[in-house]
Design an enzyme around this catalytic site. Structure first.
Site, mmCIF file in Angstrom:
data_model
loop_
_atom_site.group_PDB
_atom_site.id
_atom_site.type_symbol
_atom_site.label_atom_id
_atom_site.label_comp_id
_atom_site.label_asym_id
_atom_site.label_seq_id
_atom_site.Cartn_x
_atom_site.Cartn_y
_atom_site.Cartn_z
ATOM 1 N N ARG A 177 0.473 -1.535 -0.252
ATOM 2 C CA ARG A 177 0.308 0.281 0.492
ATOM 3 C C ARG A 177 0.424 1.310 0.144
ATOM 4 O O ARG A 177 0.888 2.189 0.707
ATOM 5 C CB ARG A 177 -0.870 -0.310 0.870
ATOM 6 C CG ARG A 177 -2.081 -1.204 1.234
ATOM 7 C CD ARG A 177 -2.969 -1.043 -0.071
ATOM 8 N NE ARG A 177 -3.867 -2.295 0.220
ATOM 9 C CZ ARG A 177 -3.342 -3.589 -0.845
ATOM 10 N NH1 ARG A 177 -2.136 -2.788 -1.476
ATOM 11 N NH2 ARG A 177 -4.353 -4.330 -0.544
ATOM 12 N N SER A 227 -10.630 -1.150 3.792
ATOM 13 C CA SER A 227 -10.483 -1.524 4.738
ATOM 14 C C SER A 227 -9.361 -0.478 6.037
ATOM 15 O O SER A 227 -8.973 0.335 5.088
ATOM 16 C CB SER A 227 -8.533 -2.652 4.604
ATOM 17 O OG SER A 227 -9.495 -3.944 3.848
ATOM 18 N N GLU A 297 -5.247 2.707 6.519
ATOM 19 C CA GLU A 297 -5.080 2.585 4.707
ATOM 20 C C GLU A 297 -5.094 3.511 4.670
ATOM 21 O O GLU A 297 -5.153 4.461 3.682
ATOM 22 C CB GLU A 297 -5.045 1.539 4.504
ATOM 23 C CG GLU A 297 -4.781 1.318 3.437
ATOM 24 C CD GLU A 297 -5.676 -0.385 2.250
ATOM 25 O OE1 GLU A 297 -5.377 -1.444 3.336
ATOM 26 O OE2 GLU A 297 -6.255 -0.237 1.423
HETATM 27 C C1 LIG Z 1 -15.921 -0.711 -0.230
HETATM 28 C C2 LIG Z 1 -14.566 -0.741 -1.064
HETATM 29 C C3 LIG Z 1 -13.363 -2.049 -0.929
HETATM 30 C C4 LIG Z 1 -11.927 -1.310 -0.586
HETATM 31 N N1 LIG Z 1 -11.020 -2.764 -1.677
HETATM 32 C C5 LIG Z 1 -10.374 -2.879 -1.692
HETATM 33 C C6 LIG Z 1 -9.413 -4.225 -1.971
HETATM 34 O O1 LIG Z 1 -9.674 -4.872 -1.544
HETATM 35 N N2 LIG Z 1 -8.225 -3.591 -2.421
HETATM 36 C C7 LIG Z 1 -7.126 -1.998 -1.948
HETATM 37 O O2 LIG Z 1 -5.894 -1.947 -2.377
HETATM 38 N N3 LIG Z 1 -8.288 -1.422 -1.979
HETATM 39 C C8 LIG Z 1 -9.539 -1.325 -1.522
HETATM 40 N N4 LIG Z 1 -10.013 -0.620 -1.245
HETATM 41 C C9 LIG Z 1 -9.338 1.298 -0.777
HETATM 42 C C10 LIG Z 1 -9.511 2.192 -2.427
HETATM 43 O O3 LIG Z 1 -10.354 1.675 -3.179
HETATM 44 C C11 LIG Z 1 -8.023 2.130 -3.496
HETATM 45 O O4 LIG Z 1 -7.239 2.045 -2.279
HETATM 46 C C12 LIG Z 1 -8.245 2.720 -4.280
HETATM 47 O O5 LIG Z 1 -7.174 2.579 -4.878
HETATM 48 C C13 LIG Z 1 -8.153 4.303 -3.932
HETATM 49 O O6 LIG Z 1 -8.546 4.723 -5.058
HETATM 50 P P1 LIG Z 1 -9.246 6.489 -5.662
HETATM 51 O O7 LIG Z 1 -9.387 6.738 -6.721
HETATM 52 O O8 LIG Z 1 -10.334 5.630 -4.730
HETATM 53 O O9 LIG Z 1 -8.459 7.251 -4.630
HETATM 54 P P2 LIG Z 1 -8.851 8.052 -3.589
HETATM 55 O O10 LIG Z 1 -9.546 7.857 -1.872
HETATM 56 O O11 LIG Z 1 -9.424 9.555 -3.988
HETATM 57 O O12 LIG Z 1 -7.385 9.001 -3.064
HETATM 58 C C14 LIG Z 1 -6.182 7.638 -2.411
HETATM 59 C C15 LIG Z 1 -5.482 8.839 -2.152
HETATM 60 O O13 LIG Z 1 -4.760 8.430 -3.703
HETATM 61 C C16 LIG Z 1 -4.354 9.837 -3.931
HETATM 62 N N5 LIG Z 1 -4.414 9.762 -5.344
HETATM 63 C C17 LIG Z 1 -5.531 9.673 -5.470
HETATM 64 N N6 LIG Z 1 -5.710 9.664 -7.167
HETATM 65 C C18 LIG Z 1 -4.548 9.821 -7.713
HETATM 66 C C19 LIG Z 1 -3.924 10.400 -9.252
HETATM 67 N N7 LIG Z 1 -4.286 10.539 -9.765
HETATM 68 N N8 LIG Z 1 -2.900 10.685 -8.299
HETATM 69 C C20 LIG Z 1 -1.844 11.325 -7.588
HETATM 70 N N9 LIG Z 1 -2.454 10.289 -6.365
HETATM 71 C C21 LIG Z 1 -3.875 10.600 -5.874
HETATM 72 C C22 LIG Z 1 -5.286 10.922 -3.433
HETATM 73 O O14 LIG Z 1 -4.644 12.364 -3.166
HETATM 74 C C23 LIG Z 1 -5.804 10.297 -1.677
HETATM 75 O O15 LIG Z 1 -4.248 10.266 -0.881
HETATM 76 C C24 LIG Z 1 -11.465 -0.365 -1.028
HETATM 77 C C25 LIG Z 1 -12.028 0.475 -0.327
HETATM 78 C C26 LIG Z 1 -13.559 0.190 -0.945
HETATM 79 C C27 LIG Z 1 -14.411 1.261 -0.273
#
Ligand SMILES: Cc1cc2nc3c(=O)[nH]c(=O)nc-3n(C[C@H](O)[C@H](O)[C@H](O)COP(=O)(O)OP(=O)(O)OC[C@H]3O[C@@H](n4cnc5c(N)ncnc54)[C@H](O)[C@@H]3O)c2cc1C
Length: 319
Positions: A177, A227, A297
């Site tokens: 992560r 998580s 996380e």
């Molecule tokens: C129901 C559920 C299930 C999930 N299951 C998993 C799983 O199985 N495995 C897992 O790893 N995660 C899981 N997650 C967490 C999440 O989906 C991941 O961490 C995902 O990669 C986050 O992406 P996001 O676009 O939503 O990021 P955001 O929540 O929008 O941002 C997260 C971080 O990334 C940064 N960020 C976002 N986009 C960019 C970009 N383009 N450039 C630079 N920085 C950026 C943001 O500034 C922030 O610090 C889950 C979440 C939920 C709600």
């Protein structure tokens, strides 16, 4: 203090075509359905727009925050000052031979569906991760034994100064992560996934199997951020929380999920403060009982809501 009206007018003048909202509450966008307002919220549609806006905020010393699908953030109830860019409109996906070239705001789920469509294997593990590709790169997202690091060839970014740069896989310092982007703050524009030819039936069967596993184990019927904590070495967070007797605990409108103790669900109009206080409480109890330091996380960002007494001071009223 930053003048929001000035900021919005300057941005409208400089980028007349960009989608812009002022003082917009972010709970409409976050997966937890919590979070305060962004001073100025922008939805760029091209890599060039992201680059130019980033340059502008750098030159004008305006704080800049990037969001993808907001599935791994808790935004404090006071919201975010300066400019927030949500990248979900930058969402093109192209296939070339064994590669997928994906813009950062595209959903990781859509990238894995496109891989299936093209008969490409390697992204099946990602079929239920609700983030954007940019967020997935930033977090090195993973599930069921897969991680994005294993399928990324290159990542194109724009630095906080507004300069474009391409990272090769090895330069991204992937870890559990973690990527180096968490230190540099570089903004992901586009990612090239290197996949392999596969049989569509096999890819599809794997995706169905993983979707069933996810639906059985995770409380997908409620808003959450997935998580909450990273997996501590040698332990399972959900099990520790269960053993501590915390599963089902309510804090305001937030609850430790009765289905998966590693999730906190929004069951009754929770605030970000409910989430943050419950997280702090879980950390404290788990440390007291097991001497395990839980690390979040989920990324907690933004400002606390002003307290009532702060409002009085700001209005020149003292008690
Ligand atoms: C129901 C559920 C299930 C999930 N299951 C998993 C799983 O199985 N495995 C897992 O790893 N995660 C899981 N997650 C967490 C999440 O989906 C991941 O961490 C995902 O990669 C986050 O992406 P996001 O676009 O939503 O990021 P955001 O929540 O929008 O941002 C997260 C971080 O990334 C940064 N960020 C976002 N986009 C960019 C970009 N383009 N450039 C630079 N920085 C950026 C943001 O500034 C922030 O610090 C889950 C979440 C939920 C709600």
């Amino acid at each position: 203090m930053l003048d929001t009206a000035w900021l919005a007018e300057e941005i409208k003048g400089t980028f007349p075509n960009v989608i812009l909202k002022v003082n917009k509450k972010l709970d409409a966008y976050t997966y937890t359905r919590t979070g305060g307002p962004a001073d100025v919220l922008l939805f760029p549609v091209s890599k060039e727009e992201v680059e130019e806006i980033t340059k502008w905020t750098h030159e004008h010393k305006v704080p800049l925050t990037i969001l993808g699908n907001s599935s791994n953030v808790i935004i404090r109830d006071g919201g975010i000052r300066g400019v927030v860019m949500i990248l979900t409109e930058l969402n093109g996906i192209k296939a070339e031979k064994n590669q997928l070239i994906v813009q950062s705001g595209a959903k990781l789920i859509d990238a894995s569906k496109r891989a299936l469509h093209e008969g490409l294997t390697g992204l099946e593990f990602a079929c239920g991760i609700p983030g954007s590709v940019g967020g997935a790169v930033y977090m090195n997202a993973g599930a069921y034994g897969g991680e994005v690091k294993t399928v990324i060839k290159t990542v194109e970014v724009v630095t906080l100064k507004g300069e474009r740069k391409v990272y090769e896989n090895d330069d991204l310092e992937f870890n559990y992560r973690h990527t180096v982007l968490q230190e540099t703050g570089d903004i992901v524009l586009e990612t090239v996934f290197e996949l392999e030819k596969g049989k569509k039936e096999k890819i599809s069967a794997k995706m169905e199997e993983l979707t069933e596993l996810r639906t059985a184990k995770q409380p997908l019927e409620f808003p959450s951020c997935g998580s909450v904590f990273k997996r501590p070495t040698g332990y399972f967070t959900g099990k520790l929380i269960q053993e501590a007797g915390l599963q089902g605990k309510m804090w305001g409108g937030a609850q430790i999920s009765t289905k998966h103790a590693g999730f906190i669900v929004n069951v009754n109009q929770a605030s970000a403060t409910d989430y943050i206080e419950l997280i702090a409480y879980i950390k404290e109890v788990i440390f007291e009982l097991f001497e395990v330091k839980l690390e979040t996380e989920v990324r907690i960002i933004g400002e606390d809501a002003p307290k009532e007494s702060d409002d009085f001071v700001a209005m020149g009223i003292s008690s």
